[in-house]
Design an enzyme around this catalytic site. Structure first.
Site, PDB file in Angstrom:
ATOM      1  CE  LYS A  87      -4.267   1.176   2.316  1.00 52.13           C
ATOM      2  NZ  LYS A  87      -5.058   1.124   3.764  1.00 52.13           N
TER       3      LYS A  87
HETATM    4  O1  G3P Z   1      -8.187   2.155   4.945  1.00 51.51           O
HETATM    5  C1  G3P Z   1      -8.138   3.450   5.252  1.00 51.51           C
HETATM    6  C2  G3P Z   1      -9.092   3.787   6.491  1.00 51.51           C
HETATM    7  O2  G3P Z   1      -8.521   3.047   7.452  1.00 51.51           O
HETATM    8  C3  G3P Z   1      -9.167   5.256   7.028  1.00 51.51           C
HETATM    9  O3  G3P Z   1     -10.340   5.113   7.703  1.00 51.51           O
HETATM   10  O4  G3P Z   1     -11.780   6.167   9.419  1.00 51.51           O
HETATM   11  O5  G3P Z   1      -9.244   6.664   9.465  1.00 51.51           O
HETATM   12  O6  G3P Z   1     -11.115   7.615   7.661  1.00 51.51           O
HETATM   13  P1  G3P Z   1     -10.458   6.570   8.571  1.00 51.51           P
END
Ligand code: G3P
Length: 219
Positions: A87
């Protein structure tokens, strides 16, 4: 649609895998840090444990932000397990690194995508997945699901969908999953709670309760 768990928590992964409906896992440095993992060897051992549990694509994010660092780190991550997807963030260095990995048949997930242009460049570079962040766009009153729809449609127009999957990320709740499903995302990556929310319906609960009551008459 594929369902990935967006977590580095082994217990949540075990619980999700027991359902038989989880196809993979995505992590990022914040999710890994939440697990209290310290040091390169401990991080790599944790990725190996996740791969053993999942037996499907597992996104492991590089920590470097420069091209040379990304390709060195990514090569080491990819060598951990056949299921590792490297990633990388959607930056100039990240796009270069994706092309580098694509030329070596190493799967990649381009993350931190917030625009159609970013997604198209990542697909052109050879990314296996692009990750538009739905929740973080919604958080600033933009249209996260609308971006997913635009990426899906544009990828179909130019044929990028043949080699690059749209992986809706930053999923905040069950409705996000439904909305991304309806616009044709290939994958959603989500906390288990939002996926389990797909199961919940009051009429199912009500109907089962009635069946249980009536089944007493059959005993
Ligand atoms: O995979 C990306 C994700 O983990 C981000 O999520 O909730 O931090 O916006 P968030």
């Amino acid at each position: 649609m594929k369902f990935f768990l967006d977590t580095a928590n082994l217990e949540q992964i075990r619980e999700g895998m027991a359902l038989g409906i989880i196809d993979g896992v995505t992590t990022n440095p914040s999710l890994m840090a939440k697990e209290g993992i310290e040091g390169t060897e401990a991080v790599r051992a944790h990725y190996r444990r996740i791969c053993e549990l999942v037996q499907g694509d597992v996104s492991a994010e590089v920590l470097s932000t420069d091209y040379e660092g990304m390709i060195a780190e990514g090569a080491a991550l990819a060598a951990l397990d056949e299921h590792i997807v490297v990633k990388v963030p959607c930056t100039e260095a990240g796009i270069r690194a994706i092309r580098h990995f694509a030329n070596r048949n190493i799967s990649t997930n381009c993350t931190l995508i917030f625009s159609l242009g970013q997604a198209v460049l990542a697909a052109k570079a050879g990314a296996s997945y692009v990750s538009p962040f739905v929740g973080r766009l919604d958080d600033i009153s933009e249209d996260g699901v609308g971006l997913v729809a635009s990426i899906v449609e544009t990828f179909q127009t130019y044929g990028y969908d043949r080699n690059c999957q749209v992986l809706a990320a930053s999923i905040r709740h069950t409705r996000h999953i439904i909305d991304c499903m309806e616009v044709g995302a290939d994958v959603v990556t989500s906390p288990l709670k939002a996926i389990l929310g797909l199961l919940q319906h009051p009429l199912t609960d009500k109907g089962l309760a009635q069946f249980v009551r009536d089944s007493e008459k059959l005993r």
